[in-house]
Each structure stands twice: as C-alpha cells, then as structure tokens.
Design an enzyme around this catalytic site. Structure first.
Site, PDB file in Angstrom:
ATOM      1  N   ARG A 159       0.711  -1.274  -0.115  1.00  0.00           N
ATOM      2  CA  ARG A 159      -0.156  -0.100   0.027  1.00  0.00           C
ATOM      3  C   ARG A 159       0.669   1.080  -0.079  1.00  0.00           C
ATOM      4  NH1 ARG A 159      -2.654  -3.841  -1.045  1.00  0.00           N
ATOM      5  NH2 ARG A 159      -4.555  -4.253  -0.454  1.00  0.00           N
ATOM      6  N   SER A 207     -10.914   0.796   2.421  1.00  0.00           N
ATOM      7  CA  SER A 207     -10.386   0.288   3.529  1.00  0.00           C
ATOM      8  C   SER A 207      -9.937   1.605   4.451  1.00  0.00           C
ATOM      9  CB  SER A 207      -9.257  -0.488   3.571  1.00  0.00           C
ATOM     10  OG  SER A 207      -9.625  -1.773   2.831  1.00  0.00           O
ATOM     11  N   GLU A 245      -5.151   4.447   5.802  1.00  0.00           N
ATOM     12  CA  GLU A 245      -5.241   4.250   4.254  1.00  0.00           C
ATOM     13  C   GLU A 245      -5.729   5.052   3.388  1.00  0.00           C
ATOM     14  OE1 GLU A 245      -6.105   0.603   1.118  1.00  0.00           O
ATOM     15  OE2 GLU A 245      -5.335   0.123   3.025  1.00  0.00           O
TER      16      GLU A 245
END
Length: 325
Positions: A185, A235, A305
């Site tokens: 990520r 998310s 995130e």
C-alpha cells in the site's frame, strides 16, 4: 484553517482567474468536491480542473507554481476524506478525461486517469493477465500506482515497467519500476510530491475465459465481505504487520458504531459508510474512536489508508498522523 497561501485576497483571486482561463472548459470555480468522492463528503475547491491532456496537466502545474498557488491532486476520489471547509487553491482531478489506453502486444501504455477496473476488463478481453485482482477495485490507474493498489496477493507494482510523472512545478521525470520503492500500500509517491501522468504495464498472455473466471471469483469474494453499493472510501486503515485491521476492529466491537450519519459498516469493520448527509467531521470522529479502541485494547496504532485532503496536516507527515480532536 490555515492554508499556507501567503498572497492577499486580490492576488489570490487574480491567480485563480488566470488558471481558470488556462483550464478553459476543463475548470470550475468554487466546485463542490463531495460529488467527486465515493464517500460523498467534503467542501468546495477554489478551482477544480479535470485536465483532458498530459500537456494541460503540465502547464497547469507550472503556472500554479509560478503564481504560488497551492496544488492538490486527486483521482477518482475513492480513498479520500475531504475536509468540510474544502480545499484552497487549485485542485487537479486526474480522472476519465485523462484516460487514454494504448495496447502493443503484451504491454499497455495508460494515462493516469484511466479506470483501473475498466483497464482490467480490457486486458481480460485481449487475453492479457496480471490485473485480475483489479476487477473490483474502484479508482484510477494513477491512484493505484501511488498506493501500489492490490488484493489477493497481487498488486499493480508487479506489472509496472515505468511511470511518467511531473513535479508540482511541472518538471517531467520518468521513473523505472525499480526506482518506485514499491511496498504494501505504498510507493515513493506517498512521501514525494510527484504527479503520476502515465505508466507502462507488462502483462502475460493467457486464455481470456480463464482470466475472466479469476476476476469473477475475486469480485464474488469482495461482494461477500465488503459493503459494495454504499458510499464509502474503501479500507480506512492499512493492515498492521501480521494482522488485519478489520479483525482488530471487529474484536473491539466497532461494527455499527456511528457518529452523525457516518457508520462503521456492519459487513466489514474497516469500512465507514455515509448513510446520507454525513460530514467529514463525523467520519473523522469515527476514525479517531476506532483508532483509540484498537490502541487501548492491543497497543496498536492503526495507520490511515484513506488520504486526507484539505485537513491541516503538514506536508510530508504520515497519513496516520493524529489530528486535533
């Protein structure tokens, strides 16, 4: 809130008008940003521009830098939390208008605004494997590159060959894949202010039906476990090493928590949904509550995130920063 823009009101207005003239029909003054985010929250941008060419993108960045106008880059808005006060200066939205795709054998050159699931579907039809994981992930190719988006043990970084990007002053640079510092990520673009313009992906020939079958299986899994069809930002937190944010949040009982019209999904505890009329402040209070509960129970600070836009977070500070209550 402080926006770091030192110019006076008259100078600001003149600079914005000049940029709006440069943008032409691609620009909009005092544009509400909520409709451009999947969470449907956030205030207006002083000037919102959706460039229709890489050339216009570069000229906008250069002109804004010369005039001292703050620049904020967004994509399809699928992982953003935009502040209720909105965003000062120029907001560049790299989306559908900047989405040209060119295939050559097993490679594809794609502009940053192209739809990631749309590109995955095109590749499947052509019998090109490597993006099956992306069939159910909303957002743009540029956003996927910045975040190294992925699922099911796959990510876009596994296909990247090079990325063309601009500095916030419009200076061009081509990054080879090994220069991108790709990780879970993340990439170097999360800490360095480069604007992704286009990328080259290398894929693998395969049977189109086998590719589509894998995509259907991945999408069905997402339908079972995630609140698809709701206004959400994906998310909220990254998974901590060796664990899952959703599991930790479920263990502390976060499912169903509400702040105003924002609610932790009852299907997946790492998603926040807008039930209708939520404000960014509602979402932020819920985020803080979720972080604090996990920290108290497990001693783990969940890192965001979702990307904060328009909030008073100093440049270069991690998105996991704790903002004032």
């Amino acid at each position: 809130m402080s926006d770091g823009w030192a110019a006076g009101a008259r100078e600001r207005e003149a600079a914005l008008e000049a940029l709006a003239k440069l943008a032409g029909p691609c620009g909009e003054r005092n544009a509400p940003l909520a409709p451009y985010t999947s969470l449907r929250v956030g205030g207006p941008a002083d000037l919102l521009v959706s460039p229709d060419s890489v050339d216009l993108l570069q000229r906008l960045l250069a002109a804004a830098a010369e005039a001292g106008v703050p620049r904020t880059i967004i994509g399809a808005g699928t992982n953003l939390l935009v502040a209720d006060d909105g965003v000062r200066g120029l907001v560049i939205r790299i989306a559908r208008r900047l989405g040209r795709v060119v295939f050559q054998d097993a490679t594809v050159q794609v502009e940053a605004g192209a739809s990631l699931p749309g590109l995955a579907a095109q590749c499947a039809r052509r019998g090109l494997a490597g993006l099956e994981f992306a069939g159910g992930i909303p957002g743009t190719v540029g956003g996927a590159v910045v975040m190294n988006a992925g699922a099911n043990q796959s990510n876009i970084g596994q296909t990247l060959q090079w990325v063309d990007a601009f500095s916030l002053a419009g200076e061009p640079r081509r990054f080879q894949a090994e220069e991108l510092e790709l990780r879970y990520r993340g990439s170097r673009f999360l800490r360095e202010p480069w604007v992704v313009a286009r990328a080259l992906l290398a894929l693998e020939p395969d049977d189109p039906e086998r590719i589509r079958e894998r995509m259907r299986a991945y999408l069905e899994r997402r339908r079972r476990t995630q609140p698809l069809g709701t206004h959400n930002a994906g998310s909220i937190f990254k998974n901590p090493p060796g664990d899952y944010a959703g599991r930790l949040l479920e263990e502390v009982g976060a499912k169903g928590w509400t702040e105003g019209a924002a609610q932790v999904s009852t299907r997946h505890a790492n998603f926040i949904i807008n039930r209708g009329g939520a404000r960014a402040a509602d979402v932020w209070r819920l985020i803080r509550r979720m972080q604090q509960a996990v920290a108290e129970a497990y001693g783990i600070h969940l890192e965001l995130e979702v990307r904060l836009v328009g909030w008073p977070v100093p440049e270069g500070v991690s998105a996991g920063v704790r903002l004032p209550d």
